[in-house]
Write an enzyme that holds these catalytic residues in place. Structure first.
Site, mmCIF file in Angstrom:
data_model
loop_
_atom_site.group_PDB
_atom_site.id
_atom_site.type_symbol
_atom_site.label_atom_id
_atom_site.label_comp_id
_atom_site.label_asym_id
_atom_site.label_seq_id
_atom_site.Cartn_x
_atom_site.Cartn_y
_atom_site.Cartn_z
ATOM 1 N N SER A 47 68.578 7.103 81.766
ATOM 2 C CA SER A 47 68.574 7.440 83.224
ATOM 3 C C SER A 47 68.097 6.156 84.106
ATOM 4 O O SER A 47 68.486 5.154 83.980
ATOM 5 C CB SER A 47 67.682 8.572 83.575
ATOM 6 O OG SER A 47 67.789 9.289 84.734
ATOM 7 N N ASP A 83 78.251 14.020 85.128
ATOM 8 C CA ASP A 83 76.874 13.779 85.632
ATOM 9 C C ASP A 83 76.793 13.831 87.054
ATOM 10 O O ASP A 83 77.576 12.961 87.719
ATOM 11 C CB ASP A 83 76.544 12.495 84.978
ATOM 12 C CG ASP A 83 75.109 12.083 85.171
ATOM 13 O OD1 ASP A 83 74.247 12.935 85.909
ATOM 14 O OD2 ASP A 83 74.642 11.429 84.196
ATOM 15 N N HIS A 91 73.331 15.547 82.934
ATOM 16 C CA HIS A 91 72.471 14.152 82.845
ATOM 17 C C HIS A 91 71.486 14.531 81.717
ATOM 18 O O HIS A 91 70.369 15.217 81.922
ATOM 19 C CB HIS A 91 71.883 14.175 84.229
ATOM 20 C CG HIS A 91 71.187 12.847 84.099
ATOM 21 N ND1 HIS A 91 71.623 11.637 84.235
ATOM 22 C CD2 HIS A 91 69.623 12.699 84.334
ATOM 23 C CE1 HIS A 91 70.909 10.679 84.680
ATOM 24 N NE2 HIS A 91 69.645 11.507 84.402
#
Length: 652
Positions: free
Chosen positions: A509, A595, A641
């Site tokens: 991330s 995502d 995610h």
């Protein structure tokens, strides 16, 4: 008017169509590339999968899921089922209250459970891996539990009374509405609060003594709390203190006093304060306890006569027990190997024991209890199978460019000889004031057993040393996190932990920003980089205000649309913007097609640009045997995610 040019919509639509086509073509090319490359790794994949399944099986034998105690009743969840057992009875005699599969939610997992005060209702949120939004099932308990209501797109929920549930809804990653719903007499649902500022996110919490339900509206830097009196759940919420930029606060309650965890006052770190319920404005807040320097408040739990603060300092975990009766503070250091802990649910604030689990990347969760009566720490039932016995934990400090000392946690096999020849996996995050994830993972344990060294760099921008550690690494300080990471890797090599040609860097991330930046500035420090759903195109993302998170993320990255200085600064470190022809490490990226947080287009363009730069460099050098890095993207069709079940994360 005649002669006035009408702006053509066709041009605008053409650019959208072109962009969509480009996206589809890039995605197709990457999928074909992955299908060509992945068979090479089949034998290795098979061996790793078998080893991980064996470790996971051993771990599940030794760990039970957390228990929720309500008087004589104990509730717990296992394999998608919720059970009810009697506290003094064998759990083998437990009754099944709820099964995910029976309700047709086979691909979902249980995320949150809340039981009403008199145990007549249970609210359960179910989340599928392919969505950020959860569904809430309201179960009426009894001899034959029945589904009373299903609420879609829910985020948080709490019982204000036996049959009054407050909940927040989530849309496009935002939570801004709070509703109240009732289940007996006059069944009704009504909107009770709406947050108008797009930077703020709303969630709910019940104070430990269940006196108040709190509506918490938080941005990345500021918070505001409204109280719902659980004795009068239909009355309008009451404001505690109007939001003040830069001030966080959270509310607990005990004996007509509000206990306030807040950053109000100097220094701007967390402190515990209190004020009477009747005069709760910040002018009446009195200091109870202030945290020490460079200390991170990880969690806080309130009990009838005490409260416990779980703290982190220089990588070590400890707990402070604050007695409201004797007005004393006792500090207890937790075992040296512990890096993460998870508090178990204690619905009854009068309990005399606090239960929690400790873990590290290579130590499976182990259950501990703190007894207020005995004033000591008790390790619960020792594991029958010692999963790990030969791992060494070392804590180091690296000196960054501005002389700041940056903590590193290192794990390696005690039996490993010649550590400078061993492969090293470095982890980094450094954003949002969030600590680097150091919870147990089977693959980390496998790497230790195979002779790898694992290093976790607690760089600025993360939260490991309190709120100032985050402030020092966000917005116009982002480069400090990069300097910290560089200093950490150089120190590890200097101390004989591996060397550049055996070093890999891992990030997920927002950790992709620092990892990708280091890959551009110091590619010779690492041989490989592994990224999961990485944020690699900061500048273009922060310019697109139509994306769901851009506005609220401005407090972390800045606003390049309104501040040219900010735009230049982001451009100076943004991974995508700084790719150039040079000798790059090999790169493996996992991304998710659906995502909502990290747009896939940015990752596709990053991979394409990186691969071109690496090939340009190789063709310029054109020496015989010139090394060309592998740059591989695996796009997962499912999954959201960085949030996978055990089975999916095993496949990844």
């Amino acid at each position: 008017q005649e002669g006035t040019k009408v702006p053509s919509k066709r041009k605008q639509n053409t650019s959208i169509v072109t962009s969509d086509l480009l996206h589809k073509n890039l995605l197709k090319a990457e999928q074909e590339n992955w299908n060509d490359i992945s068979p090479r790794y089949k034998a290795m994949t098979k061996r790793i999968k078998e080893k991980l399944e064996e470790l996971h099986y051993m771990d599940t034998l030794n760990s039970g899921s957390p228990r929720m105690r309500f008087g004589e009743n104990v509730y717990f969840e296992e394999n998608g089922c919720i059970f009810l057992a009697k506290a003094d009875d064998d759990e083998g005699n437990a009754d099944i209250l709820f099964s995910v599969e029976d309700l047709g939610f086979s691909d979902a997992f249980i995320q949150r459970i809340r039981i009403s005060p008199n145990q007549s209702y249970m609210a359960i949120s179910l989340k599928s891996e392919n969505s950020e939004e959860a569904t809430c099932i309201i179960l009426k308990l009894g001899n034959f539990p029945v589904v009373e209501k299903v609420i879609p797109s829910i985020f948080s929920f709490e019982w204000a009374a036996n049959d009054v549930l407050y909940y927040t809804t989530q849309k496009n990653l935002k939570c801004q509405n709070v509703f109240m719903t009732t289940f007996t007499y006059q069944k009704r649902t009504k909107l009770v609060y709406t947050e108008q500022d797009a930077r703020f996110f709303v969630d709910l919490y019940c104070t430990k003594d269940r006196r108040f339900l709190t509506i918490n509206s938080n941005s990345k830097t500021t918070s505001e709390v409204w109280l719902v009196d659980c004795r009068h759940p239909f009355e309008s919420p009451a404001l505690v203190q109007a939001r003040t930029t830069g001030v966080f606060y959270h509310i607990e309650h005990r004996k007509e006093q509000l206990y306030i965890l807040t950053t109000y006052g100097e220094p701007a770190e967390y402190k515990l304060m209190k004020a009477p319920v009747a005069s709760r404005g910040k002018e009446n807040w009195q200091l109870v306890y202030a945290l020490g320097k460079k200390t991170k408040l990880v969690d806080f739990e309130m009990f009838s006569d005490d409260c416990i603060m779980f703290l982190k300092n220089a990588g070590h975990l400890y707990l402070n027990v604050i007695s409201f009766v004797s007005h004393s503070v006792q500090s207890i250091q937790l075992p040296m190997w512990a890096c993460e802990f998870e508090l178990e649910s204690h619905p009854e604030h009068t309990t005399s024991t606090c239960y929690f689990q400790l873990s590290s990347p290579v130590h499976p969760p182990k259950r501990f209890a703190y007894s207020f009566k005995e004033n000591n720490l008790i390790e619960q039932a020792v594991q029958e199978v010692p999963i790990i016995t030969n791992c060494h934990t070392t804590r180091l400090l690296a000196k960054s460019k501005d002389e700041t000392l940056v903590p590193i946690t290192v794990f390696h096999n005690k039996n490993s000889k010649e550590l400078h020849r061993r492969p090293l996996l470095v982890h980094v995050y450094g954003a949002y004031g969030i600590d680097l994830n150091m919870s147990f993972k089977e693959e980390k344990l496998m790497l230790i057993e195979e002779g790898w060294i694992l290093a976790y760099c607690h760089v600025r921008g993360g939260g490991e040393q309190g709120l100032s550690w985050h402030r020092d690494g966000c917005q116009h300080n982002k480069l400090k996190g990069l300097h910290d990471l560089r200093a950490c890797i150089k120190l590890l090599h200097k101390l004989g932990f591996s060397q550049p040609k055996h070093t890999a860097l891992a990030a997920a991330s927002a950790g992709g920003v620092l990892a990708g930046a280091l890959c551009n500035t110091d590619p010779a420090l690492i041989r490989a980089m592994v990224l999961q759903a990485p944020f690699v195109d900061v500048l273009n993302t922060m310019m697109k205000t139509h994306l769901p998170l851009t506005i609220e993320e401005q407090e972390e990255w800045g606003n390049p649309l309104e501040d040219e200085k900010c735009m230049k600064y982001i451009k100076s470190y943004c991974p995508y913007q700084n790719i150039k022809p040079q000798c790059y490490p090999s790169v493996f990226i996992t991304a998710y097609e659906n995502d909502e947080r990290i747009p896939l287009t940015g990752i596709l363009q990053y991979v394409q640009k990186l691969r071109k730069a690496a090939l340009d460099h190789a063709s310029r050098k054109s020496k015989k045997g010139n090394w060309i890095p592998n740059i591989i993207l695996d796009v997962q069709a499912n999954g959201s995610h960085c949030d996978s079940s055990w089975e999916r994360s095993l496949n990844e």
